[in-house]
Design a protein around this motif. Structure first.
Motif, PDB file in Angstrom:
ATOM      1  N   ARG A  71     -61.413  29.991  77.960  1.00 42.05           N
ATOM      2  CA  ARG A  71     -62.400  30.303  76.224  1.00 42.05           C
ATOM      3  C   ARG A  71     -62.112  29.122  75.696  1.00 42.05           C
ATOM      4  NH1 ARG A  71     -65.291  33.099  73.261  1.00 42.05           N
ATOM      5  NH2 ARG A  71     -64.802  32.527  70.960  1.00 42.05           N
ATOM      6  N   LEU A  72     -62.042  28.066  76.601  1.00 39.38           N
ATOM      7  CA  LEU A  72     -61.744  26.679  75.918  1.00 39.38           C
ATOM      8  C   LEU A  72     -63.293  26.425  76.732  1.00 39.38           C
ATOM      9  CD1 LEU A  72     -61.313  24.388  74.409  1.00 39.38           C
ATOM     10  CD2 LEU A  72     -59.665  23.327  76.373  1.00 39.38           C
ATOM     11  N   ILE A  73     -63.533  26.699  77.680  1.00 39.71           N
ATOM     12  CA  ILE A  73     -64.252  26.568  79.075  1.00 39.71           C
ATOM     13  C   ILE A  73     -65.625  26.956  78.398  1.00 39.71           C
ATOM     14  CG2 ILE A  73     -65.889  26.641  80.856  1.00 39.71           C
ATOM     15  CD1 ILE A  73     -63.064  26.747  82.322  1.00 39.71           C
ATOM     16  N   LYS A  74     -65.481  28.699  77.749  1.00 39.44           N
ATOM     17  CA  LYS A  74     -66.967  28.977  77.664  1.00 39.44           C
ATOM     18  C   LYS A  74     -66.943  28.385  76.189  1.00 39.44           C
ATOM     19  CE  LYS A  74     -68.107  33.984  76.234  1.00 39.44           C
ATOM     20  NZ  LYS A  74     -67.025  35.186  76.498  1.00 39.44           N
ATOM     21  N   ILE A  75     -66.959  28.396  75.571  1.00 35.21           N
ATOM     22  CA  ILE A  75     -66.879  27.359  74.025  1.00 35.21           C
ATOM     23  C   ILE A  75     -67.238  25.590  73.600  1.00 35.21           C
ATOM     24  CG2 ILE A  75     -65.820  29.484  72.587  1.00 35.21           C
ATOM     25  CD1 ILE A  75     -63.235  27.687  72.222  1.00 35.21           C
ATOM     26  N   SER A  76     -66.962  25.083  75.089  1.00 36.87           N
ATOM     27  CA  SER A  76     -66.876  24.085  74.896  1.00 36.87           C
ATOM     28  C   SER A  76     -67.508  23.227  76.129  1.00 36.87           C
ATOM     29  CB  SER A  76     -65.547  23.314  74.965  1.00 36.87           C
ATOM     30  OG  SER A  76     -64.513  23.298  75.593  1.00 36.87           O
ATOM     31  N   SER A  77     -66.935  22.759  77.225  1.00 45.49           N
ATOM     32  CA  SER A  77     -67.206  22.075  78.521  1.00 45.49           C
ATOM     33  C   SER A  77     -66.318  21.823  79.187  1.00 45.49           C
ATOM     34  CB  SER A  77     -67.935  21.125  78.633  1.00 45.49           C
ATOM     35  OG  SER A  77     -66.979  19.779  77.617  1.00 45.49           O
ATOM     36  N   ALA A  78     -66.472  21.486  80.340  1.00 42.15           N
ATOM     37  CA  ALA A  78     -65.642  21.687  81.550  1.00 42.15           C
ATOM     38  C   ALA A  78     -65.013  20.622  81.508  1.00 42.15           C
ATOM     39  CB  ALA A  78     -66.229  21.618  82.825  1.00 42.15           C
ATOM     40  N   VAL A  79     -65.173  19.356  80.899  1.00 39.66           N
ATOM     41  CA  VAL A  79     -65.205  17.708  81.166  1.00 39.66           C
ATOM     42  C   VAL A  79     -63.157  18.313  79.439  1.00 39.66           C
ATOM     43  CG1 VAL A  79     -65.088  15.948  80.037  1.00 39.66           C
ATOM     44  CG2 VAL A  79     -67.121  16.671  81.471  1.00 39.66           C
ATOM     45  N   VAL A  80     -63.729  19.007  78.643  1.00 40.61           N
ATOM     46  CA  VAL A  80     -62.955  18.950  77.473  1.00 40.61           C
ATOM     47  C   VAL A  80     -61.119  19.956  78.082  1.00 40.61           C
ATOM     48  CG1 VAL A  80     -62.379  20.316  75.370  1.00 40.61           C
ATOM     49  CG2 VAL A  80     -64.477  19.116  75.737  1.00 40.61           C
ATOM     50  N   SER A  81     -62.249  21.117  78.718  1.00 39.98           N
ATOM     51  CA  SER A  81     -61.269  21.917  79.640  1.00 39.98           C
ATOM     52  C   SER A  81     -60.343  20.482  80.577  1.00 39.98           C
ATOM     53  CB  SER A  81     -61.646  23.174  79.935  1.00 39.98           C
ATOM     54  OG  SER A  81     -60.520  23.751  80.591  1.00 39.98           O
TER      55      SER A  81
END
Length: 206
Positions: A131-141
């Protein structure tokens, strides 16, 4: 996972091989996260704006994990010091311990409740990262996943049930965790210069 009175010794006694192996594991995890981000971005084009179900992505990832582990069992059994011909008996004993059945099961206190809770928390953790990847980016995840590791290690050193005697963490581990958290906060507070049009190109259609 490190727990109990041997936590500090585990960190101090870890050789360069295991340290590099841990770094490699995070590199593979980062590559996996980037690939999932590409999948989510590309799905918006292929599905014409429709949202890709998180459970579909998580299920496919879990299936490939099972396949990879099954293929690596000969290597892993040797790494664990278990003869490959004795692996079925170890798996059978592990299943009995998981279900806490049989008269010969020892050290399986809390089963099957604790293993089931672990599986449920692991599923929730993986879906949260997706969910975090979907709403933000791979770096944040990746940063969030990396920060969660020292936090989990810290909780495993607390006097929790089934973990034995609590122990203190080495100074180097605490310092590294502080640097890691500060780096993530610095990234989170830095304004993004990414434009809406800068997206990852989708792979060519086959």
């Amino acid at each position: 996972m490190f727990s109990g009175s041997g936590a500090a010794h585990s960190f101090k006694d870890a050789g360069i091989f295991w340290s590099l192996l841990m770094v490699l594991s995070f590199m593979l995890q980062g590559a996996d996260t980037v690939m999932k981000e590409i999948i989510f971005i590309d799905s918006k084009k292929r599905l014409k704006g429709a949202s890709l179900d998180l459970f579909v992505v998580n299920s496919y990832g879990s299936i490939f994990q099972v396949i990879c582990i099954a293929l690596l069992l000969p290597f892993l059994s040797k790494l664990w010091g278990i003869p490959f011909n004795q692996l079925p008996s170890y798996l059978r004993d592990g299943g009995a311990c998981f279900l806490n059945i049989g008269a010969k099961t020892t050290g399986c206190e809390g089963a099957p409740l604790l293993p089931i809770m672990f599986v449920m928390m692991n599923m929730a953790y993986n879906i949260s990262l997706l969910r975090l990847i979907k709403i933000s980016s791979a770096v944040v995840s990746s940063l969030a996943s990396t920060v969660s590791v020292p936090i989990a290690v810290y909780f495993f050193t607390l006097p929790l049930p089934y973990l034995g005697v609590a122990s203190s963490l080495p100074t180097g581990f605490v310092a590294g965790t502080v640097i890691l958290v500060l780096g993530m906060l610095l990234y989170a507070w830095t304004p993004s210069s990414q434009t809406p049009d800068s997206v990852i190109p989708s792979p060519p259609s086959t």
